[in-house]
Design an enzyme around this catalytic site. Structure first.
Site, mmCIF file in Angstrom:
data_model
loop_
_atom_site.group_PDB
_atom_site.id
_atom_site.type_symbol
_atom_site.label_atom_id
_atom_site.label_comp_id
_atom_site.label_asym_id
_atom_site.label_seq_id
_atom_site.Cartn_x
_atom_site.Cartn_y
_atom_site.Cartn_z
ATOM 1 N N SER A 117 -42.099 34.788 24.372
ATOM 2 C CA SER A 117 -41.048 33.837 24.719
ATOM 3 C C SER A 117 -41.628 32.542 25.288
ATOM 4 O O SER A 117 -42.348 31.821 24.604
ATOM 5 C CB SER A 117 -40.079 34.507 25.698
ATOM 6 N N ASP A 128 -51.054 23.258 19.753
ATOM 7 C CA ASP A 128 -50.781 22.363 18.632
ATOM 8 C C ASP A 128 -51.050 20.907 18.978
ATOM 9 O O ASP A 128 -51.325 20.094 18.089
ATOM 10 C CB ASP A 128 -49.336 22.516 18.161
ATOM 11 N N LYS A 142 -41.747 36.112 19.912
ATOM 12 C CA LYS A 142 -40.345 35.885 20.253
ATOM 13 C C LYS A 142 -40.092 34.383 20.262
ATOM 14 O O LYS A 142 -40.388 33.699 21.230
ATOM 15 C CB LYS A 142 -39.987 36.485 21.613
#
Length: 218
Positions: A117, A128, A142
């Site tokens: 999560s 990223d 998740k």
């Protein structure tokens, strides 16, 4: 009472002599951002010039906390995209002027199969945007945002209200985040008490990998 989710320590890395600030974040509760900020300031004041953020076993918590914590490392960048019911992408950006640890300082994130999560949202954000290298095991997977609604009978209703993508547009639901370096983190005889030994990290290699990363458009 809300518990402090942060533990941290300073250690010297035997491989390259880095002074490593190790931070364990147990969950994303209401104290997470403030306590992490305190830990970073203390470690920085003690001379830390490399960091390990340990998210192993962290099941997540408040989704917004991932963006808030990303702001301590990223200046005005897309931390994630949230897709509403109409599949419209809404960018969640980090704050401007809140960075505590500059880009020149290497950062490693440790994950495992119980990192989920908000842990994955934070990992995806820093990874990223070429701010961190991920080590360990693939995360849980998740990639949805949920809301809890209280009912009159005292029960709670959990509804999925959106899903999120990483800054590179990856949907991790049911997939997880694959680490850049599989393994490489210290093991422990007790799975719920993982080791905090940072001597396994080669920060020269980490810095090299980060420098080769392609940053997405802002």
């Amino acid at each position: 009472k809300v518990q402090n989710p942060i533990t941290y320590k300073l250690s010297k890395n035997g491989k390259d002599g880095k002074i490593v600030g190790y931070i364990k974040l147990q969950e994303f509760n209401s104290l997470a951002k403030a306590k992490l900020e305190d830990a970073l300031k203390d470690l920085k004041g003690q001379g830390a010039n490399a960091y390990v953020l340990d998210l192993r076993g962290n099941p997540g918590g408040a989704f917004q906390g991932a963006t808030e914590i990303s702001s301590l490392f990223l200046d005005n960048r897309v931390a994630s995209y949230v897709l509403d019911k109409n599949e419209v992408e809404v960018p969640f950006r980090t704050a401007a002027g809140s960075v505590l640890i500059s880009n020149e300082v290497p950062l490693v994130i440790w994950t495992d199969g119980r990192s989920a999560s908000a842990s994955e949202a934070l990992t995806g954000s820093l990874h990223d945007n070429c701010r961190a290298i991920v080590m360990g095991e693939k995360s849980f997977g998740k990639g949805v945002v949920q809301a809890v609604y209280g009912l009159k009978n005292g029960a709670g209703l959990v509804l999925t209200v959106a899903k999120y993508l990483t800054p590179n547009g990856d949907d991790i639901q049911g997939i997880g985040i694959v680490p850049d370096i599989k393994g490489g983190v210290p093991s422990s005889f007790l799975p719920f008490l993982p080791s905090d030994d940072t001597s396994t990290v080669d920060f020269q290699e980490i810095s090299k990998m980060i420098s080769m990363c392609k940053i997405p458009s802002p």
